[in-house]
Design an enzyme around this catalytic site. Structure first.
Site, mmCIF file in Angstrom:
data_model
loop_
_atom_site.group_PDB
_atom_site.id
_atom_site.type_symbol
_atom_site.label_atom_id
_atom_site.label_comp_id
_atom_site.label_asym_id
_atom_site.label_seq_id
_atom_site.Cartn_x
_atom_site.Cartn_y
_atom_site.Cartn_z
ATOM 1 N N CYS A 48 0.849 -1.189 0.000
ATOM 2 C CA CYS A 48 0.000 0.000 0.000
ATOM 3 C C CYS A 48 0.887 1.242 0.000
ATOM 4 O O CYS A 48 1.799 1.360 0.819
ATOM 5 C CB CYS A 48 -0.883 -0.007 1.240
ATOM 6 N N CYS A 97 -7.245 -1.227 1.331
ATOM 7 C CA CYS A 97 -6.226 -1.737 2.245
ATOM 8 C C CYS A 97 -6.888 -1.915 3.605
ATOM 9 O O CYS A 97 -7.539 -0.997 4.117
ATOM 10 C CB CYS A 97 -5.072 -0.735 2.337
ATOM 11 N N CYS A 100 -5.275 0.680 6.373
ATOM 12 C CA CYS A 100 -5.481 2.144 6.396
ATOM 13 C C CYS A 100 -6.697 2.595 5.590
ATOM 14 O O CYS A 100 -6.930 3.793 5.466
ATOM 15 C CB CYS A 100 -4.230 2.863 5.900
ATOM 16 N N CYS A 120 -8.218 -5.783 -9.828
ATOM 17 C CA CYS A 120 -7.780 -4.754 -10.774
ATOM 18 C C CYS A 120 -7.425 -3.507 -9.956
ATOM 19 O O CYS A 120 -8.298 -2.781 -9.490
ATOM 20 C CB CYS A 120 -8.927 -4.487 -11.746
#
Length: 143
Positions: A48, A97, A100, A120
């Site tokens: 991330c 994510c 976060c 994707c």
């Protein structure tokens, strides 16, 4: 995994580029074919861009022909969360994510075996870490 990284809008804006902020914090989408990660073939981890959490392995990456980096599964079961997305008069499954809540992209049921899924992802939401760099960071985390 529950969301553990929380920052103010000002903190995110200071950390991220304008495009990264638009995609990850405002649920935007980068232009298809614009990410250098589409051509990334080295072994490593896609983390991330907001919090550094490992999300996808290069071993799960495949060429989908869509113009966005695509994966058939996350690195671990709790790495990402999925949410119903009904924006733009469509029904899709948004991927964030888990650490976060950064918007990463969407998952579709048209991927390859073994999962049949296509995660994707917006390349601007990811940070590629070559295998050697990822191993060093893992070692530091466990110390």
């Amino acid at each position: 995994m529950s969301k553990s990284v929380e920052k103010s809008e000002a903190e995110w804006r200071a950390q991220l580029s304008p495009e990264q902020f638009k995609v990850t914090r405002e649920h935007g989408t980068e232009r298809a074919g614009s990410s250098p990660l589409n051509a990334e073939k080295r072994e490593g981890v896609f983390a991330c861009v907001c919090c550094g959490e490992p999300l996808f392995s290069s071993g799960a990456k495949f060429e989908s022909g869509t113009g966005w980096p695509s994966f058939y599964k996350p690195m671990s079961e709790g790495a990402v969360t999925e949410h119903d997305d009904r924006s733009f008069l469509m029904r899709r499954t948004e991927v964030r994510c888990a650490n976060c809540a950064a918007h990463l992209g969407h998952v579709f049921p048209d991927g390859p075996r073994p999962t049949g899924l296509r995660y994707c992802m917006n390349g601007v939401a990811l940070d590629f870490k070559p295998e050697s760099q990822h191993e060093e960071e893992d070692a530091r985390r466990t110390r």
